[in-house]
Design an enzyme around this catalytic site. Structure first.
Site, PDB file in Angstrom:
ATOM      1  N   SER A  70     -25.347  77.922  31.134  1.00  0.00           N
ATOM      2  CA  SER A  70     -25.816  78.599  32.339  1.00  0.00           C
ATOM      3  C   SER A  70     -27.334  78.819  32.387  1.00  0.00           C
ATOM      4  O   SER A  70     -27.934  78.657  33.453  1.00  0.00           O
ATOM      5  CB  SER A  70     -25.101  79.936  32.515  1.00  0.00           C
ATOM      6  OG  SER A  70     -23.729  79.734  32.759  1.00  0.00           O
ATOM      7  N   LYS A  81     -13.963  88.767  30.514  1.00  0.00           N
ATOM      8  CA  LYS A  81     -13.727  88.651  31.954  1.00  0.00           C
ATOM      9  C   LYS A  81     -12.723  89.666  32.508  1.00  0.00           C
ATOM     10  O   LYS A  81     -12.837  90.093  33.652  1.00  0.00           O
ATOM     11  CB  LYS A  81     -13.263  87.238  32.308  1.00  0.00           C
ATOM     12  CG  LYS A  81     -14.347  86.184  32.163  1.00  0.00           C
ATOM     13  CD  LYS A  81     -13.855  84.831  32.677  1.00  0.00           C
ATOM     14  CE  LYS A  81     -14.932  83.779  32.590  1.00  0.00           C
ATOM     15  NZ  LYS A  81     -14.503  82.499  33.209  1.00  0.00           N
ATOM     16  N   ASP A 125     -15.225  81.386  39.670  1.00  0.00           N
ATOM     17  CA  ASP A 125     -14.651  80.197  39.049  1.00  0.00           C
ATOM     18  C   ASP A 125     -13.813  79.394  40.044  1.00  0.00           C
ATOM     19  O   ASP A 125     -13.986  78.181  40.192  1.00  0.00           O
ATOM     20  CB  ASP A 125     -13.795  80.583  37.845  1.00  0.00           C
ATOM     21  CG  ASP A 125     -14.623  81.022  36.645  1.00  0.00           C
ATOM     22  OD1 ASP A 125     -15.738  80.499  36.472  1.00  0.00           O
ATOM     23  OD2 ASP A 125     -14.153  81.887  35.886  1.00  0.00           O
ATOM     24  N   GLY A 147      -5.938  81.202  32.131  1.00  0.00           N
ATOM     25  CA  GLY A 147      -6.930  81.923  32.925  1.00  0.00           C
ATOM     26  C   GLY A 147      -7.603  81.075  33.980  1.00  0.00           C
ATOM     27  O   GLY A 147      -7.811  81.515  35.113  1.00  0.00           O
ATOM     28  N   ILE A 198     -10.823  69.794  35.379  1.00  0.00           N
ATOM     29  CA  ILE A 198     -11.894  70.788  35.221  1.00  0.00           C
ATOM     30  C   ILE A 198     -12.593  70.687  33.868  1.00  0.00           C
ATOM     31  O   ILE A 198     -13.598  71.353  33.648  1.00  0.00           O
ATOM     32  CB  ILE A 198     -11.400  72.232  35.471  1.00  0.00           C
ATOM     33  CG1 ILE A 198     -10.526  72.741  34.327  1.00  0.00           C
ATOM     34  CG2 ILE A 198     -10.698  72.347  36.819  1.00  0.00           C
ATOM     35  CD1 ILE A 198     -10.307  74.240  34.373  1.00  0.00           C
ATOM     36  N   TYR A 240     -15.198  69.230  31.439  1.00  0.00           N
ATOM     37  CA  TYR A 240     -16.468  68.571  31.755  1.00  0.00           C
ATOM     38  C   TYR A 240     -17.131  67.912  30.544  1.00  0.00           C
ATOM     39  O   TYR A 240     -18.198  67.323  30.669  1.00  0.00           O
ATOM     40  CB  TYR A 240     -17.446  69.540  32.422  1.00  0.00           C
ATOM     41  CG  TYR A 240     -17.674  70.844  31.699  1.00  0.00           C
ATOM     42  CD1 TYR A 240     -18.595  70.943  30.655  1.00  0.00           C
ATOM     43  CD2 TYR A 240     -16.978  71.993  32.068  1.00  0.00           C
ATOM     44  CE1 TYR A 240     -18.810  72.128  30.000  1.00  0.00           C
ATOM     45  CE2 TYR A 240     -17.187  73.198  31.410  1.00  0.00           C
ATOM     46  CZ  TYR A 240     -18.104  73.262  30.377  1.00  0.00           C
ATOM     47  OH  TYR A 240     -18.309  74.446  29.724  1.00  0.00           O
TER      48      TYR A 240
END
Length: 300
Positions: free
Chosen positions: A21, A70, A119, A145, A242, A244
């Site tokens: 990030s 989270k 997300d 999740g 999803i 990557y």
């Protein structure tokens, strides 16, 4: 250049060394010439409450939240966005200050925290770049999740039908039941199915969009047997893995063989970060710049 006016954004997690990030977010901030910096913070579970209180006290403007915080972070926040509340997890915190409130007579700055989950939004926006999901049938594999975040966002966004498949059928059924209950309370009426993995080919035959949220094919297990082979897919199907790393997973390779449209996993990561950026700063993010920075740090 960092100076006394620099504002701080960041991400908290345990561990945090793996995060991509900062590269993406700082590239966006630099492109807009904003006096902000985005930093990673290693926060242990027993320090989570103090972290949020400290962030308020230090004037931090926003935080991303990653594993394992989270869910637990929600009890330390003042408000939770509706979708994040349904998902039961937050990955973005907005710190809202009343420092410009003229009615504040004591020069005290009160800060309100609001939690979001971007997300599922990231996944939805990546798919919307290829096709509208309106009135479509979507099939999701996985029930963890990530599947939960994606399923709640997708199911709330105008589709007609959703099928959830998992090797542990009980988990798929539990997620489907939770979706039905929450969506009913929100006035959303769609068909939701839970199935065993043996029914994947049948479900995909009638699907418009297929999202795999399992870790199958994730580095270093790049030679894993794909969750669906080319003969189970069809031309016109939109396939989103999803995962990557690598970008070309075994499922993506099979999708290309079937002439299906593909949505790469990094796109969900990109757009969830872009949405966080927009929540914190109230302006459009420079998506192209952030995408390039993300691809560079991923080595793609």
């Amino acid at each position: 250049m960092v100076d006394g006016k620099t504002r701080i954004l960041g991400v908290i997690g345990d561990p945090i060394e793996h995060t991509f990030s900062p590269a993406m977010q700082n590239a966006g901030l630099d492109a807009l010439n904003l006096n902000y910096i985005y930093l990673p913070f290693h926060v242990k579970p027993n320090g989570l409450k103090e972290c949020i209180e400290g962030a308020k006290a230090m004037g931090i403007q926003g935080l991303n939240v990653t594993i394992p915080h989270k869910t637990n972070v929600m009890k330390h926040l003042d408000e939770i966005d509706q979708v994040a509340s349904m998902i039961g997890a937050v990955n973005t915190i907005q710190f809202i200050s009343d420092e410009n409130n003229e009615s504040n007579q004591n020069n005290e700055i009160n800060v309100t925290t609001k939690g979001f989950n971007t997300d599922g939004y990231g996944c939805l926006r990546a798919i919307n770049e290829k096709t509208s999901i309106n009135k479509k049938k979507v099939t999701i594999t996985g029930a963890g999740g990530a599947a939960r975040a994606v399923a709640f966002q997708i199911a709330s966004s105008g589709i007609d039908e959703l099928s959830i498949l998992n090797r542990n059928f009980t988990k798929a059924e539990s997620l489907a039941n939770d979706l039905r209950s929450n969506l009913s309370n929100a006035g959303i009426d769609i068909s939701i199915n839970s199935c065993e993995m043996d029914y994947l080919k049948k479900e995909l035959d009638s699907s418009d969009i297929f999202i795999d949220t399992t870790p199958i094919g994730m580095y270093p297990n790049v030679n894993d047997k794909p969750i669906a082979s080319a003969d189970m897919l069809h031309e016109g199907l939109v396939v989103n893995d999803i995962v990557y790393t690598p970008m070309e997973t075994s499922l993506i390779k099979e999708a290309k063989k079937a002439n299906a449209q593909v949505v790469y996993g990094y796109e969900m990561l990109l757009y969830q970060g872009i949405r966080s950026f927009e929540i914190w700063l109230g302006r459009d993010a420079p998506a192209d710049v952030m995408e390039k920075a993300l691809l560079d740090v991923l080595g793609i």
